[in-house]
Design an enzyme around this catalytic site. Sequence first.
Site, PDB file in Angstrom:
ATOM      1  N   GLN A  55      -1.093   1.205  -9.703  1.00 36.76           N
ATOM      2  CA  GLN A  55      -1.273  -0.115  -9.098  1.00 36.76           C
ATOM      3  C   GLN A  55      -2.741  -0.299  -8.710  1.00 36.76           C
ATOM      4  OE1 GLN A  55       2.149  -1.003  -6.132  1.00 36.76           O
ATOM      5  NE2 GLN A  55       2.050   1.239  -6.274  1.00 36.76           N
TER       6      GLN A  55
ATOM      7  N   HIS B 229      -2.083  -3.623 -12.341  1.00 36.24           N
ATOM      8  CA  HIS B 229      -2.709  -4.729 -11.609  1.00 36.24           C
ATOM      9  C   HIS B 229      -4.154  -4.958 -12.023  1.00 36.24           C
ATOM     10  CE1 HIS B 229       0.473  -3.994  -8.265  1.00 36.24           C
ATOM     11  NE2 HIS B 229       0.963  -4.611  -9.310  1.00 36.24           N
TER      12      HIS B 229
ATOM     13  N   CYS C 224     -20.299 -19.358 -21.963  1.00 36.41           N
ATOM     14  CA  CYS C 224     -19.956 -20.788 -21.816  1.00 36.41           C
ATOM     15  C   CYS C 224     -20.286 -21.332 -20.439  1.00 36.41           C
ATOM     16  CB  CYS C 224     -18.449 -20.990 -22.094  1.00 36.41           C
ATOM     17  SG  CYS C 224     -17.388 -20.420 -20.752  1.00 36.41           S
TER      18      CYS C 224
ATOM     19  N   ASN D 217       3.603  11.497   0.065  1.00 32.00           N
ATOM     20  CA  ASN D 217       3.109  10.474   0.987  1.00 32.00           C
ATOM     21  C   ASN D 217       3.161  11.062   2.400  1.00 32.00           C
ATOM     22  OD1 ASN D 217       2.746   8.069   2.579  1.00 32.00           O
ATOM     23  ND2 ASN D 217       3.388   6.884   0.780  1.00 32.00           N
ATOM     24  N   PRO D 218       2.067  10.866   3.213  1.00 30.12           N
ATOM     25  CA  PRO D 218       2.112  11.397   4.579  1.00 30.12           C
ATOM     26  C   PRO D 218       3.173  10.703   5.425  1.00 30.12           C
ATOM     27  CG  PRO D 218      -0.088  10.539   4.040  1.00 30.12           C
ATOM     28  CD  PRO D 218       0.807  10.218   2.905  1.00 30.12           C
TER      29      PRO D 218
ATOM     30  N   ALA E 120      -2.033  13.312  -0.688  1.00 30.13           N
ATOM     31  CA  ALA E 120      -1.958  13.560  -2.131  1.00 30.13           C
ATOM     32  C   ALA E 120      -2.874  14.702  -2.561  1.00 30.13           C
ATOM     33  CB  ALA E 120      -2.321  12.283  -2.882  1.00 30.13           C
TER      34      ALA E 120
END
Length: 248
Positions: A102, A120, A152, A215-216, A233
Amino acid sequence: MEMRIPRELVKALVEARRVAVLTGAGVSAESGVPTFRGKDGLWRRYSPQELATPQAFARDPKLVWEWYDWRRGLIAPLEPNPAHRFIARLEGEVPDFLLITQNIDGLHEKAGSRKLVELHGNIWKVRCTREGTVKEDRRVPLPEIPPKCENCGALLRPHVVWFGESLPVDALEEAMGAAEECDLFLVVGTSGVVYPAASLPQVARSRGALVVEINPEETPLTPLATWSLRGKAGEVAKALARELGWEV
Ligand code: BV8
């Protein structure tokens, strides 16, 4: 802090044939990239849900570009951390692998990941709002804000997916396919709030994959996880690498 890794998890990692990984801002936190929801996160100073939208850009392209130029300046000198490197190493160790991120910071590619979809978009790419052409642009700071297309003269926009915008179809299809087919799904550093990215671990779980969360904090995805490693991580990646005899 020594992280204890369950023996069965190490075994599952070694035996996995098809691995999919979903990462969020937390995988880049130890590289110095602010997360969206952290205490010093992007959501504090700005409201990405207001700024990261087509409406905000239409209303005030200069303000939106000031935010992205600030983030580009912040990210440019940063390096991948052991978590990015672990994921890049894992790619070469399993027959079938896809990293779904992401994040728009480009740190996975900088760490060597190649089998990667950026759900994303990417902060280092710009798109002409008239011609739709996409170019890499790494100038920090940007010489003019908002930047204009040299071909342009129309406004350029960041080549990222804003709230309310559809994700690139091919990226989402590839991600969905990996979630459906994998036997092991790693979810690293995401609050699991933004859709459709957050639906991917659910798809993997529903197809019987083992799900590992790193994840903490607890997240809405924690109940889906076969194992939820409560740690940073980079720290967890170093502990996993030690178990596997890898350098990260
Ligand atoms: C779409 C690019 C539809 C831009 C981003 C109501 C209910 C459900 C959904 C919606 C709803 N209203 C609107 C929606 C849809 C919306 C959405 O999901 N909104 C949410 C907020 C409710 N989604 C969309 O709009 C998407 N498009 O749905 O299109 C559509 C369909 C048809 C036709 C037209 C449209 C588009 C979403 C993409 C938005 N763009 N980014 C930019 O970055 O500037 S989202 C952006 O925020 C990120 O990319 C990421 O996805 C999200 C942030 O989440 P995280 O990455 O998880 O980061 P966060 O800070 O939240 O969490 C960090 C985590 O890391 C925490 O858990 C923390 O504990 C952990 N952590 C911290 N340190 C560490 C760590 N972990 C490990 N180690 C550490 N050291």
